[in-house]
Design a protein around this motif. Structure first.
Motif, PDB file in Angstrom:
ATOM      1  N   TRP A 113       0.860  -1.168  -0.219  1.00 29.91           N
ATOM      2  CA  TRP A 113      -0.097   0.121   0.006  1.00 29.91           C
ATOM      3  C   TRP A 113       0.942   1.134   0.037  1.00 29.91           C
ATOM      4  O   TRP A 113       1.688   1.627   0.939  1.00 29.91           O
ATOM      5  N   ARG A 114       0.679   2.060  -1.131  1.00 25.69           N
ATOM      6  CA  ARG A 114       1.757   3.387  -1.019  1.00 25.69           C
ATOM      7  C   ARG A 114       1.563   4.069  -0.199  1.00 25.69           C
ATOM      8  O   ARG A 114       2.714   4.542   0.488  1.00 25.69           O
ATOM      9  N   TRP A 115       0.469   4.405   0.521  1.00 30.75           N
ATOM     10  CA  TRP A 115       0.265   5.630   1.348  1.00 30.75           C
ATOM     11  C   TRP A 115       1.184   5.276   2.664  1.00 30.75           C
ATOM     12  O   TRP A 115       1.467   5.866   3.528  1.00 30.75           O
ATOM     13  N   LEU A 116       1.376   3.766   2.921  1.00 26.94           N
ATOM     14  CA  LEU A 116       2.089   3.339   4.032  1.00 26.94           C
ATOM     15  C   LEU A 116       3.549   3.740   4.035  1.00 26.94           C
ATOM     16  O   LEU A 116       4.128   3.878   4.908  1.00 26.94           O
ATOM     17  N   SER A 117       4.054   3.757   2.871  1.00 33.32           N
ATOM     18  CA  SER A 117       5.561   4.027   2.607  1.00 33.32           C
ATOM     19  C   SER A 117       5.855   5.457   2.180  1.00 33.32           C
ATOM     20  O   SER A 117       6.834   5.946   2.504  1.00 33.32           O
ATOM     21  N   GLN A 118       4.819   6.348   1.557  1.00 35.50           N
ATOM     22  CA  GLN A 118       5.061   7.453   1.311  1.00 35.50           C
ATOM     23  C   GLN A 118       4.541   8.488   2.094  1.00 35.50           C
ATOM     24  O   GLN A 118       4.569   9.864   1.806  1.00 35.50           O
ATOM     25  N   ASN A 119       3.933   8.290   3.318  1.00 34.58           N
ATOM     26  CA  ASN A 119       3.673   9.161   4.073  1.00 34.58           C
ATOM     27  C   ASN A 119       4.602   8.780   5.488  1.00 34.58           C
ATOM     28  O   ASN A 119       4.920   7.550   5.794  1.00 34.58           O
ATOM     29  N   SER A 120       4.950   9.831   6.211  1.00 34.31           N
ATOM     30  CA  SER A 120       5.995   9.548   7.247  1.00 34.31           C
ATOM     31  C   SER A 120       5.297  10.272   8.443  1.00 34.31           C
ATOM     32  O   SER A 120       4.548  11.197   8.662  1.00 34.31           O
TER      33      SER A 120
END
Length: 495
Positions: free
Chosen positions: A40-47
């Motif tokens: 899931w992209r949002w897990l990696s590209q939000n911090s």
């Protein structure tokens, strides 16, 4: 039928175990489902700021910033699931690579093609299809399979093609000039699998959703267990609250009875019984994993027979099991992949597979990385055991220098450059001792990914290094709840 006295004991155990554990089991359920889906992209590209997370997790952050690099003599493009960046000053500054036609950055899962004086012809495999870099490396344009999750890539058997893997499953050949896609008919037959599996590997993969059923089914079962933990926590707490405080909440006697009946039925026979198996195996395997380093040391050398294990280990399918691919140059039909079964080779373009015969312990290389640059094939493995082969020689050479597993390699002019989680290394020869190039990359993107943040919460280390003992307690309470719940239901049934 359970007698009244036994029922009362189990009811009491279930009630107080649930009240103590419900809130944290809810947290474990939510974070567990999230951790099942690294894609899931949002897990990696939000911090979140690194100050929010533990030192243990923060040590992993640099490895998430940049896994793949490709270089010209004057510039470097690097990226990971967090994005893709360009540096023209040896890593002092990094700027985002622009992807034409979209505002976001896809996740980067591999590169193919060698940059020479420019980046022209370098391919990027992403979770939004296949892209090509422009000569400057500043932008990328789409080539094929927009919207598809391409999880690995290799230069093709000839200079006209690349080979990609879609969603860890499908093998595809793509023409570089036109973007035309040709499926590779992949078989599932795997020969030469070892007869034993490390016990600690089996326990870890059971908990992480890869060790029960073949393909994605284990992840779905884990997800089901996590969602049910959330529902059981909420319905259990609601049942207790209505029974204890329903009158003060203003609920009539009939409303309280109706609510209790609905909550009991949804909590017990509808969800609790259905979720008993996944919750039980997740709780049992969580206890040794709370003490992972000691567990691995204590069980070193322990093995279990593959034939006695679950379907996931029997080699019946490679669906959702392909973690890396190499197409060998000028050897039509020869493919190598990394899977849960280690490094596998096909000589008939994917119809049949066997453990790579020239590698030391190929079936023990699950989790390795495999990639190719020109005629060099690299196998990245931890413990300083990475290997490289010049295609056509059938001889693997140990790669000297980096101590942790390589994730990519590239040429930079006349030099070779490799990347692992710690640094970018350079050498004058593909296998010669590599030295740290002192190219900074950790500042290309800041913060700790949400994925690692949730992992920190799930383990409890975010609160304290020794929270693992409390996690043991909650796992034990979950086991008690799984055992006592059906006993209660046997007497009360549907109420």
């Amino acid at each position: 039928m359970v007698d009244v006295h036994t029922h009362r004991i189990f009811w009491t155990v279930h009630k107080y175990a649930g009240l103590v554990a419900a809130a944290w089991l809810l947290v474990l359920g939510v974070t567990g489902v999230l951790l099942d889906h690294h894609e899931w992209r949002w897990l990696s590209q939000n911090s979140v700021p690194t100050s929010w997370t533990s030192d243990r997790i923060n040590r992993l952050v640099p490895g998430t910033v940049m896994r793949h690099v490709v270089a010209t003599p004057t510039a470097i493009v690097g990226g990971s699931e967090r994005g893709t960046w360009l540096s023209s000053d040896r890593g002092q500054t990094w700027t985002k690579v622009g992807f034409l036609g979209i505002k976001h950055q896809p996740q980067l899962f591999g590169t193919a093609g060698t940059a020479k004086a420019t980046f022209a012809g370098v391919m990027l495999a992403t979770d939004d299809g296949l892209w090509t870099l422009d000569p400057t490396g500043a932008t990328a344009r789409p080539l094929a399979l927009r919207g598809d999750h391409l999880t690995s890539i290799s230069p093709g058997h000839d200079d006209r093609t690349v080979v990609v893997v879609r969603d860890h499953t499908e093998l595809l050949t793509i023409e570089k000039a036109t973007g035309a896609v040709t499926p590779i008919v992949r078989g599932d037959r795997v020969e030469g699998l070892g007869g034993a599996v490390a016990f600690n590997t089996f326990v870890r993969e059971i908990h992480f959703g890869r060790g029960l059923l073949a393909g994605e089914a284990s992840i779905w079962l884990n997800d089901f267990g996590g969602v049910c933990l959330v529902i059981l926590s909420l319905t259990g707490l609601s049942y207790w609250a209505v029974k204890r405080n329903g009158k003060s909440m203003g609920l009539s006697l009939g409303a309280r009875r109706g609510a209790l009946k609905w909550l009991f039925r949804s909590h017990g026979p509808l969800v609790g019984l259905a979720a008993a198996l996944p919750i039980l195996y997740l709780a049992v395997t969580a206890i040794p994993l709370n003490h992972i380093y000691g567990f691995i040391d204590a069980t070193k050398g322990w093995e279990v027979s593959r034939a006695s294990l679950t379907p996931a280990y029997q080699g019946h399918t490679l669906n959702h099991e392909i973690d890396g691919i190499v197409a060998w140059p000028n050897q039509a039909g020869r493919l190598s992949i990394v899977s849960r079964f280690g490094v596998l080779e096909s000589r008939d373009n994917g119809r049949t597979w066997r453990t790579e015969p020239s590698l030391p312990d190929p079936s023990g290389m699950a989790g390795a990385n495999i990639f190719r640059v020109d005629d060099r094939v690299f196998v990245g493995r931890g413990g300083g055991k990475s290997l490289v082969q010049i295609a056509g020689t059938d001889r693997w050479e140990p790669l000297s220098g980096p101590s942790t597993s390589l994730t990519s390699a590239t040429r930079q002019g006349d030099r070779w450059m490799v990347k692992n989680s710690k640094a970018i290394y350079v050498a004058d020869d593909h296998a010669a001792p590599y030295a740290d190039a002192k190219i900074p990359f950790k500042h290309a993107v800041s913060g700790t990914t949400l994925f690692l943040f949730f992992a920190d919460i799930h383990t409890g280390v975010i609160f304290h290094e020794q929270f693992k003992w409390l996690n043991d307690l909650f796992a034990g309470l979950a086991i008690l709840l799984v055992i006592s719940g059906p006993v209660i239901w046997l007497r009360r049934r549907w109420v």
